[in-house]
Write an enzyme that holds these catalytic residues in place. Structure first.
Site, PDB file in Angstrom:
ATOM      1  N   HIS A 215       0.821  -1.201   0.000  1.00  0.00           N
ATOM      2  CA  HIS A 215       0.000   0.000   0.000  1.00  0.00           C
ATOM      3  C   HIS A 215       0.864   1.265   0.000  1.00  0.00           C
ATOM      4  O   HIS A 215       0.646   2.178  -0.797  1.00  0.00           O
ATOM      5  CB  HIS A 215      -0.926   0.003   1.219  1.00  0.00           C
ATOM      6  CG  HIS A 215      -1.790   1.222   1.304  1.00  0.00           C
ATOM      7  ND1 HIS A 215      -3.012   1.308   0.691  1.00  0.00           N
ATOM      8  CD2 HIS A 215      -1.588   2.410   1.915  1.00  0.00           C
ATOM      9  CE1 HIS A 215      -3.533   2.500   0.925  1.00  0.00           C
ATOM     10  NE2 HIS A 215      -2.687   3.181   1.670  1.00  0.00           N
ATOM     11  N   HIS A 257       3.321   6.196  -2.030  1.00  0.00           N
ATOM     12  CA  HIS A 257       4.005   7.344  -1.438  1.00  0.00           C
ATOM     13  C   HIS A 257       5.522   7.263  -1.592  1.00  0.00           C
ATOM     14  O   HIS A 257       6.259   7.756  -0.728  1.00  0.00           O
ATOM     15  CB  HIS A 257       3.648   7.456   0.052  1.00  0.00           C
ATOM     16  CG  HIS A 257       2.196   7.688   0.307  1.00  0.00           C
ATOM     17  ND1 HIS A 257       1.589   8.902   0.099  1.00  0.00           N
ATOM     18  CD2 HIS A 257       1.217   6.855   0.737  1.00  0.00           C
ATOM     19  CE1 HIS A 257       0.301   8.817   0.401  1.00  0.00           C
ATOM     20  NE2 HIS A 257       0.058   7.582   0.792  1.00  0.00           N
ATOM     21  N   LYS A 300      -4.555  10.254  -8.328  1.00  0.00           N
ATOM     22  CA  LYS A 300      -4.142  10.499  -6.942  1.00  0.00           C
ATOM     23  C   LYS A 300      -4.296  11.982  -6.657  1.00  0.00           C
ATOM     24  O   LYS A 300      -3.602  12.811  -7.246  1.00  0.00           O
ATOM     25  CB  LYS A 300      -2.690  10.061  -6.723  1.00  0.00           C
ATOM     26  CG  LYS A 300      -2.230  10.173  -5.272  1.00  0.00           C
ATOM     27  CD  LYS A 300      -2.904   9.140  -4.373  1.00  0.00           C
ATOM     28  CE  LYS A 300      -2.327   9.174  -2.964  1.00  0.00           C
ATOM     29  NZ  LYS A 300      -2.969   8.181  -2.087  1.00  0.00           N
TER      30      LYS A 300
END
Length: 366
Positions: A215, A257, A300
């Protein structure tokens, strides 16, 4: 017999409603602002000084609490120990358009050029980078598809953990956590890292389709249109968490990220940089950027990322904050500048003595 009188001031008799001083194991009351009984961790309702006053089971004394001052001091140490970070000449950025808060959700490409003008790919031959990059292609992109972990992928996980644990940065982190009696040995620490980061759990319909590592660093794509309330049911987002809302609408990116992952996909033409909404105050690396982008058609809205740090730096800071401040903002200091990291545990499944998997971790950007 002589009687000794004790004269207590009003301060001695008063217990602050937001403190655990004098309230450890106090029965639960819904009228209390925060709680100090053993179950408060489970319900995320502990007062801020719970660890300092109430000594959670397994810690030898209140000195084992990880204080805000500890976090500031240690994060500066880890920042200084990131010897594998990019040098200023290793990366040339082209941030282009800075989006306002009202523009981040527009899904409009306001930056015609790629985000990265140049990256010295010699960085990627360093052991921690090379072992990290090998992990990135081990995952299904779409949530809801069962992950099949091969023997080779398990070896790649072990190799990454082995390489990061060779670094001064991760050794400093272990020494700190060992002194705080979180882990009795480096072997125990590494075993727990593997579970919290790589252990699989279900974000969908019972399929073991996700892990913290996937994730945070690799990213996920959703097409099911699950809303915010659904995320609360899924067990990891709370009101006010604004940076990991990639799963709120159809065709949104969740997680993702990591600057290395972004660069590699942008180079392949799979990621399209749209804009940025935040550029950190650092004049060297690691830096922080809040950015908007599309990933093969998935959007995003705000993806915060360290730029130019080593894999062990991100991995170490996120681990520290997940252990010290799970479910809360974790306030750090990097090069004299303040920075906060948010982590959340996956509360729907546990491993070993009720420990929770890492659901997400990210930099909080304005």
């Amino acid at each position: 017999l002589r009687t000794r009188l004790l004269f207590l001031s009003p301060k001695d008799l008063y217990t602050a409603p937001d403190s655990c001083e004098g309230r450890c194991e106090e029965p639960y009351s819904e009228e209390d602002e925060c709680h100090c009984h053993a179950e408060c961790e489970r319900y995320r309702s502990c007062c801020g000084d719970y660890y300092r006053h109430c000594r959670p089971e397994g810690f030898s004394s209140s000195r084992d609490a990880i204080t805000d001052e500890d976090l500031l001091h240690l994060s500066e140490q880890l920042y200084g120990a990131d010897h594998n970070k990019a040098r200023p000449t290793d990366i040339t950025m082209n941030p282009q358009y800075q989006a306002s808060p009202t523009e981040t959700g527009d899904e409009e490409d306001r930056s015609p050029q790629p985000l990265y003008k140049y990256v010295n790919e010699g960085l990627f031959s360093k052991p921690t980078y090379a072992s990290f990059i090998k992990l990135l292609d081990n995952y299904q992109r779409v949530t809801g598809r069962e992950e099949e972990v091969t023997a080779e992928e398990l070896r790649e996980q072990d190799n990454f953990l082995k390489e990061v644990m060779k670094t001064e940065l991760m050794k400093k982190l272990f020494v700190f956590l060992h002194q705080k009696h979180r882990y009795g040995s480096e072997q125990e620490f590494v075993a727990d890292l593997k579970e919290m980061w790589f252990g699989l759990y279900s974000r969908g319909d019972g399929e073991r389709d996700s892990s913290g590592f996937e994730h945070v660093f690799s990213g996920r794509a959703r097409t099911d249109g699950m809303g915010g309330a659904g995320q609360h049911r899924a067990g990891w987002l709370t009101p006010g968490s604004h940076l990991c809302l990639g799963e709120v609408k159809k065709r949104k990116v969740s997680g993702f990220h990591n600057w290395i992952r972004f660069y590699l996909l942008e180079k392949q033409g799979i990621v399209n940089y749209f804009s940025h909404n935040f550029n950190g105050p650092w004049n060297t690396y690691p830096d922080v950027l809040g950015l908007q982008f599309s990933w093969d058609g998935f959007y995003k809205e705000v993806g915060s990322a360290f730029i130019g740090c080593s894999p062990e730096f991100e991995f170490g800071l996120y681990t520290l904050c997940f252990i010290a401040r799970p479910g809360r903002a974790c306030h750090l200091s990097l090069g004299g500048y303040s920075l906060s990291i948010q982590t959340y545990p996956w509360t729907k499944a546990t491993y070993g003595n009720g420990k929770e998997y890492l659901a997400t971790a990210y930099v909080i950007s304005p």
